[in-house]
Design an enzyme around this catalytic site. Structure first.
Site, PDB file in Angstrom:
ATOM      1  N   GLY A  79       0.816  -1.216   0.000  1.00 36.49           N
ATOM      2  CA  GLY A  79       0.000   0.000   0.000  1.00 36.49           C
ATOM      3  C   GLY A  79       0.845   1.258   0.000  1.00 36.49           C
TER       4      GLY A  79
ATOM      5  N   ASN B 118      -8.172   3.792   8.728  1.00 37.39           N
ATOM      6  CA  ASN B 118      -7.611   2.598   9.353  1.00 37.39           C
ATOM      7  C   ASN B 118      -7.848   2.531  10.856  1.00 37.39           C
ATOM      8  OD1 ASN B 118      -5.727   4.795   8.565  1.00 37.39           O
ATOM      9  ND2 ASN B 118      -4.445   3.870  10.117  1.00 37.39           N
TER      10      ASN B 118
ATOM     11  N   GLN C 171      -7.617  -0.157   3.449  1.00 40.24           N
ATOM     12  CA  GLN C 171      -8.452  -0.715   4.516  1.00 40.24           C
ATOM     13  C   GLN C 171      -9.822  -1.178   4.046  1.00 40.24           C
ATOM     14  OE1 GLN C 171      -7.765  -1.655   7.456  1.00 40.24           O
ATOM     15  NE2 GLN C 171      -5.729  -0.761   7.691  1.00 40.24           N
TER      16      GLN C 171
ATOM     17  N   HIS D 290      -1.510  -7.428   2.386  1.00 43.70           N
ATOM     18  CA  HIS D 290      -1.571  -8.041   3.723  1.00 43.70           C
ATOM     19  C   HIS D 290      -2.771  -7.580   4.547  1.00 43.70           C
ATOM     20  CE1 HIS D 290       0.117  -4.744   6.378  1.00 43.70           C
ATOM     21  NE2 HIS D 290       0.409  -4.273   5.177  1.00 43.70           N
TER      22      HIS D 290
ATOM     23  N   THR E   9      11.839  -6.717 -11.550  1.00 45.24           N
ATOM     24  CA  THR E   9      11.303  -8.006 -11.990  1.00 45.24           C
ATOM     25  C   THR E   9      10.074  -8.375 -11.166  1.00 45.24           C
ATOM     26  OG1 THR E   9      13.490  -8.705 -12.657  1.00 45.24           O
ATOM     27  CG2 THR E   9      11.871 -10.461 -12.289  1.00 45.24           C
TER      28      THR E   9
ATOM     29  N   CYS F  88       2.757   6.825  23.952  1.00 41.28           N
ATOM     30  CA  CYS F  88       3.470   7.494  25.030  1.00 41.28           C
ATOM     31  C   CYS F  88       4.768   8.073  24.468  1.00 41.28           C
ATOM     32  CB  CYS F  88       3.756   6.495  26.143  1.00 41.28           C
ATOM     33  SG  CYS F  88       4.336   7.311  27.612  1.00 41.28           S
TER      34      CYS F  88
HETATM   35  C1  LIG Z   1      -4.979   3.158   5.095  1.00 41.76           C
HETATM   36  C2  LIG Z   1      -3.630   2.537   4.866  1.00 41.76           C
HETATM   37  N1  LIG Z   1      -2.900   2.924   3.819  1.00 41.76           N
HETATM   38  C3  LIG Z   1      -1.691   2.393   3.554  1.00 41.76           C
HETATM   39  C4  LIG Z   1      -1.145   1.445   4.373  1.00 41.76           C
HETATM   40  C5  LIG Z   1       0.230   0.920   4.074  1.00 41.76           C
HETATM   41  O1  LIG Z   1       0.182  -0.326   3.448  1.00 41.76           O
HETATM   42  P1  LIG Z   1       1.486  -1.277   3.438  1.00 41.76           P
HETATM   43  O2  LIG Z   1       1.706  -1.695   4.839  1.00 41.76           O
HETATM   44  O3  LIG Z   1       1.121  -2.407   2.533  1.00 41.76           O
HETATM   45  O4  LIG Z   1       2.613  -0.468   2.890  1.00 41.76           O
HETATM   46  C6  LIG Z   1      -1.872   1.007   5.486  1.00 41.76           C
HETATM   47  C7  LIG Z   1      -1.283   0.010   6.414  1.00 41.76           C
HETATM   48  O5  LIG Z   1      -1.472   0.077   7.610  1.00 41.76           O
HETATM   49  C8  LIG Z   1      -3.142   1.571   5.737  1.00 41.76           C
HETATM   50  O6  LIG Z   1      -3.879   1.198   6.790  1.00 41.76           O
END
Ligand SMILES: Cc1ncc(COP(=O)(O)O)c(C=O)c1O
Length: 375
Positions: free
Chosen positions: A71, A151, A179, A201, A237, A322
């Site tokens: 992402g 997220n 998300q 993931h 690649t 924290c």
């Molecule tokens: C909203 C959002 N964008 C992007 C990402 C980043 O994705 P990646 O961990 O595959 O780089 C995350 C991962 O927590 C996410 O929650």
């Protein structure tokens, strides 16, 4: 207590069907998809089949999918790629105050290069106001990037309306759907977007793979320059192993029916917490217009990290951190105007396909015990 995983927004386990699809590429199908001999044929076919599976989930053409490492890379390619390609037209990007660091940090980088970035505010539920977007767009604006769903709190943004506003002004529209994919519909035509990022993931594929949807005709400068992989949009690649995994995960994610059960469990979780804690808890995020798996709840006057530390074996996230002995709210909760007294007690529980009623019951019971002992 048996380990309980309630952090699916952080990462998902690899789906068994995804692992099965990957197996042949661990056991010998090692060819480079770009080579011109027998060893590449299967790899190339698998790569293109996977591209088709991702495209089918997003409702686009196969050649509109660019595989990335995840992402973050997809977001970087969208933001930097658009700005570098459209520099002659303008240097202004509009985004929101609640984006993931994978949007915020590329924006900060582009600001250091001289770009202008507007961060739209959100209301108490985490929603942006499309009228704010309308006002923010200038003749110098080249891209609007608004996350599909947040997220931390799960709030779903009004993407269709925002994309329409951007297009009325001739501006490209990107959404970070890392998300939302596999949880709600992410059809690019329904959403009306030009660019959309996904992360493997978060959708039961492994870490290290993702994709960017790039509408036909949209030109992006690559972020990784090199040979002409991915139709010249991302050098390196291609990994048939990881592409196949994302493809299989997207194939499964087309059926959103498992989310009905997840939503029912999530709502049950919230009702049980309300029964046990009454007004000592508060919901963060939109009460209805949010991801079906996400429950961000504040234990008022408490510290989320301390509660989590006592919830032995339960994997979840806190909305506060924290720093130098001080509790700081996450930028998302801050932008929503959540008070420190409420926000510092935030815990994000995010459910997935494998979450059970028993697990939810056990967590509620354990929380009740922790609070009973604390009084
Ligand atoms: C909203 C959002 N964008 C992007 C990402 C980043 O994705 P990646 O961990 O595959 O780089 C995350 C991962 O927590 C996410 O929650």
């Amino acid at each position: 207590m048996r380990p309980i995983y309630l952090d699916y927004n952080a990462s998902t386990p690899i789906d068994p069907a995804v692992a099965v699809a990957m197996r042949p590429f661990l056991d010998g199908r090692y060819g480079n998809p770009s080579s011109g001999h027998w060893a590449s044929i299967e790899a190339k076919a698998a790569l293109e089949n996977a591209r088709g599976q991702v495209a089918a989930l997003l409702g686009c053409a196969d050649d509109e999918i660019v595989f990335t490492s995840g992402g973050s890379e997809a977001n970087n390619l969208a933001l930097k790629g658009a700005l570098f390609a459209l520099r002659d037209k303008g240097d202004h990007i509009v985004t929101t105050a609640i984006e993931h660091p994978a949007i915020v940090e590329p924006c900060r980088f582009l600001e250091r290069l001289g770009a202008q970035v507007t961060y739209l505010p959100v209301d108490g539920a985490g929603h942006i106001d499309p009228a704010d977007l309308r006002r923010a767009i200038t003749p110098r604006t080249i891209l609007v990037s608004i996350m599909h769903a947040n997220n931390e709190v799960g709030t779903i943004e009004p993407i269709e309306e925002c994309a329409r506003i951007a297009h009325e002004r001739g501006v490209l529209f990107h959404t970070d759907a890392a998300q939302s994919v596999g949880k709600i519909s992410t059809d690019v035509t329904e959403l009306g977007v030009d660019l959309l990022s996904i992360a493997g993931h978060k959708v039961y594929a492994p870490k290290g793979v993702g994709a960017l949807y790039v509408r036909r005709g949209v030109l992006l400068e690559p972020v990784i320059h090199g040979a002409g992989h991915e139709a010249g949009r991302r050098a390196g690649t291609e990994s048939a192993l990881l592409a196949v995994a994302l493809g299989a995960a997207c194939e499964r994610a087309r059926d959103l029916s498992s989310m009905d059960q997840v939503r029912t469990l999530r709502d049950r979780f919230w009702h049980e917490l309300q029964k046990s804690f009454g007004n000592r808890i508060a919901l963060n995020g939109h009460p209805t217009h949010r991801l079906p798996n996400t429950l961000n709840v504040s234990f008022v006057g408490r510290i989320g990290a301390e509660i989590l530390a006592r919830l032995d074996g339960v994997a979840a996230s806190t909305g506060s951190a924290c720093h130098a002995g001080r509790i700081e709210l996450s930028p998302v909760l801050q932008a929503m105007g959540v008070t420190p007294e409420v926000g510092m007690g935030a815990i994000r529980f995010s459910l997935g396909r494998a979450t059970t009623r028993e697990e939810i019951g056990a967590v509620v019971q354990r929380l009740a015990e922790i609070f009973a002992n604390a009084v």
